[in-house]
Design an enzyme around this catalytic site. Structure first.
Site, short mmCIF file in Angstrom:
data_model
loop_
_atom_site.label_atom_id
_atom_site.label_comp_id
_atom_site.label_asym_id
_atom_site.label_seq_id
_atom_site.Cartn_x
_atom_site.Cartn_y
_atom_site.Cartn_z
N HIS A 165 50.76 28.13 46.08
CA HIS A 165 52.16 27.89 46.42
C HIS A 165 53.13 28.53 45.43
O HIS A 165 54.32 28.62 45.71
CB HIS A 165 52.44 26.38 46.57
CG HIS A 165 52.43 25.60 45.30
ND1 HIS A 165 51.32 24.93 44.84
CD2 HIS A 165 53.41 25.34 44.41
CE1 HIS A 165 51.61 24.30 43.73
NE2 HIS A 165 52.88 24.53 43.43
N ASP A 185 44.85 25.63 47.51
CA ASP A 185 46.04 25.94 46.71
C ASP A 185 45.70 26.79 45.49
O ASP A 185 46.21 26.56 44.39
CB ASP A 185 46.77 24.67 46.29
CG ASP A 185 48.16 24.97 45.73
OD1 ASP A 185 48.79 25.95 46.18
OD2 ASP A 185 48.63 24.24 44.83
N SER A 192 53.27 24.63 37.94
CA SER A 192 52.10 24.80 38.81
C SER A 192 51.32 26.03 38.37
O SER A 192 51.89 27.07 38.09
CB SER A 192 52.53 24.98 40.26
OG SER A 192 53.00 23.78 40.80
#
Length: 380
Positions: free
Chosen positions: A124, A154, A231
Site C-alpha cells: 500500500h 501487503d 508502513s
C-alpha cells in the site's frame, strides 16, 4: 478499526505507519565501482531459509547480521538504521476540470535486503504509483522501480541502482519470536522529516489474526509506537534481526500501543516470488467476482443464500457455463453462505485442481452441478 497505517502528503487520504524518537542521518559508505547483482542468491536464501537468519553474502556491502547475543538499543539503531529507507510514491489522480491530472504523494519506509538495491516494503506504500523514489539515511535519493507487489499480503519489492555501498538488513526468524521479548521499530514518522526514528517496546502477541480491509492477516502484535508514517519499516529483535515489517495499527479512539507487523518468516517466500516472477505463484482462482446473497435478499427474490456471480474472468469458468447472476451454494459439498466461504475453501486448493460447484442458475431458476478447473492467479 484496524487498518493499514500509511502517511500521505499532498491531498490524498491513505494512512501510513510511523515511528517516533529521533535517529540521526548516517554517514556515506562511499561508492562502489559496479554493484554485484545478488538477486539470485537472495531469492534462493529466502526460499531455503531453515529458520536461521538469512543475512548471507551481501556482495561486499555492510550487513546488520549478528551472530552473538543481545545488543543494546543504541547499537541496533546505529547498525540497522541505515538499512531502513524512506519511500516516496506519486499517485496520479483523475483529470481536473482545467486539464491535467491531480497528483498526491505517499511517504513510507522500506528495508534494504540486498547489496544491489532490492528493497521490501508494504504494497500500500507503492500501490497505483506513477513514480517511486527512495531516500537513504545518507541523504542520497534514487529513482525506484516496482519489481513485484502483492495486495493479499501487503508486500512489495522495489529496486534502486545505487552508486554507494548499502547496508543490508539481516532477516531473522519470526517463528522463534516469543511474547515479552524486546521489539524495536525503525521508520519515518510524519514522512521523511523525521527519518529513521526509533521506538522500543515488546512483542505483545504472536500469530495474531487480524481483519484488515476484508483480508485475514496473521501478524505480530507490538506496543512499540507505530503512528502515522512508517508502513514498510522494520520491527527488529534484540540481536538486530528484522522479525517483522510494520504494516497496521488499531486506530479506535482510546486505544494505544496496538501495532502489528507482518512476520518476516511468512514474508520470505512472498518476497522470493516477487523477486523471481513479480507476483506470487501457485495461488488458485475460480475466475469469478461475487457478492453475498443475504437472508433478506434470499427472502425478497426467492433465491438461495450463497455467493452470486457478478463477473466471470477466466476461460475455465466460462467453459463450465458459469454466468453473471448465478448463485454458488456449495463447493465440493461444502455449503457456501457468503463469498468469503468460497475464497477460504478455494485457497486450500492448487491451480489445476478441479472443484465441483452447486449453482442456482439465474436464467432458469434451476440448480445444477458444474465442475471447474482452477486457474492460476496472475495479476494484470
Amino acid at each position: 478499526s484496524v487498518r493499514y497505517v500509511a502517511a500521505l502528503v499532498a491531498a490524498a487520504v491513505l494512512n501510513l505507519a510511523v515511528l517516533g524518537g529521533a535517529f540521526a542521518l548516517g554517514h556515506s559508505f562511499g561508492s562502489k565501482s559496479g554493484t554485484v547483482t545478488n538477486k539470485t542468491t537472495l531469492s534462493e536464501q529466502l526460499k531455503t531459509d531453515d529458520g536461521q537468519s538469512s543475512g548471507g553474502s551481501t556482495g561486499g556491502a555492510t550487513s546488520t547480521a549478528s551472530t552473538t547475543g543481545s545488543k543494546d538499543t543504541t547499537e541496533i539503531a546505529k547498525e540497522v538504521g541505515p538499512a531502513v529507507v524512506g519511500i516516496k510514491s506519486t499517485v496520479q489522480g483523475q483529470m481536473s476540470l482545467f486539464g491535467g491530472y491531480s497528483t498526491s504523494e505517499a511517504q513510507g519506509s522500506g528495508i534494504i535486503i540486498s547489496a544491489d538495491g532490492y528493497i521490501v516494503t508494504n504494497n500500500h506504500v507503492v500501490a497505483d504509483s506513477s513514480s517511486v523514489s527512495v531516500q537513504l539515511n545518507t541523504g542520497s535519493e534514487y529513482a525506484a522501480k516496482v519489481i513485484g507487489a502483492d495486495d493479499q499480503t501487503d508486500l512489495a519489492v522495489i529496486k534502486i541502482e545505487p552508486t554507494e555501498e548499502l547496508t543490508v538488513a539481516n532477516l531473522g526468524d519470526s517463528t522463534k519470536v516469543e511474547v515479552g521479548e524486546t521489539a524495536i521499530a525503525i521508520g519515518n514518522p510524519m514522512g521523511l522529516e523525521f527519518f529513521g526514528s526509533v521506538t522500543q517496546g515488546i512483542v505483545s502477541a504472536v500469530n495474531r489474526t487480524v481483519q484488515v480491509d476484508n483480508r485475514t492477516m496473521n501478524l505480530i502484535q507490538t506496543d512499540a509506537a507505530i503512528n502515522s508514517g512508517n508502513s514498510g519499516g522494520a520491527l527488529v529483535n534484540s540481536k538486530g534481526e528484522v522479525i517483522g515489517i510494520n504494516a497496521v495499527k488499531v486506530t479506535t479512539t482510546g486505544v494505544e500501543g496496538m501495532g502489528f507487523a507482518i512476520p518476516i518468516s511468512e514474508a520470505k517466500p512472498i518476497i522470493s516470488d516477487l523477486l523471481d516472477y513479480g507476483y506470487v505463484k501457485g495461488r488458485p482462482v475460480i475466475g469469478l467476482s461475487t457478492r453475498d446473497v443475504s437472508a433478506y435478499m434470499a427472502q425478497q427474490y426467492g433465491w438461495p443464500q450463497g455467493a452470486q456471480i457478478m463477473s466471470v474472468t477466466t476461460d475455465n469458468a466460462r467453459n463450465a457455463g458459469l454466468q453473471q447472476g448465478d448463485i454458488i451454494t456449495k463447493i465440493d459439498d461444502k455449503t457456501i453462505s457468503k463469498g468469503s466461504d468460497l475464497t477460504e475453501y478455494k485457497d486450500t486448493k492448487s491451480p489445476g485442481d478441479t472443484v465441483k460447484l452447486e449453482v442456482y442458475k439465474y436464467a432458469t431458476g434451476k440448480t445444477e452441478s458444474v465442475s471447474v478447473v482452477l486457474s492460476e492467479q496472475i495479476p494484470d
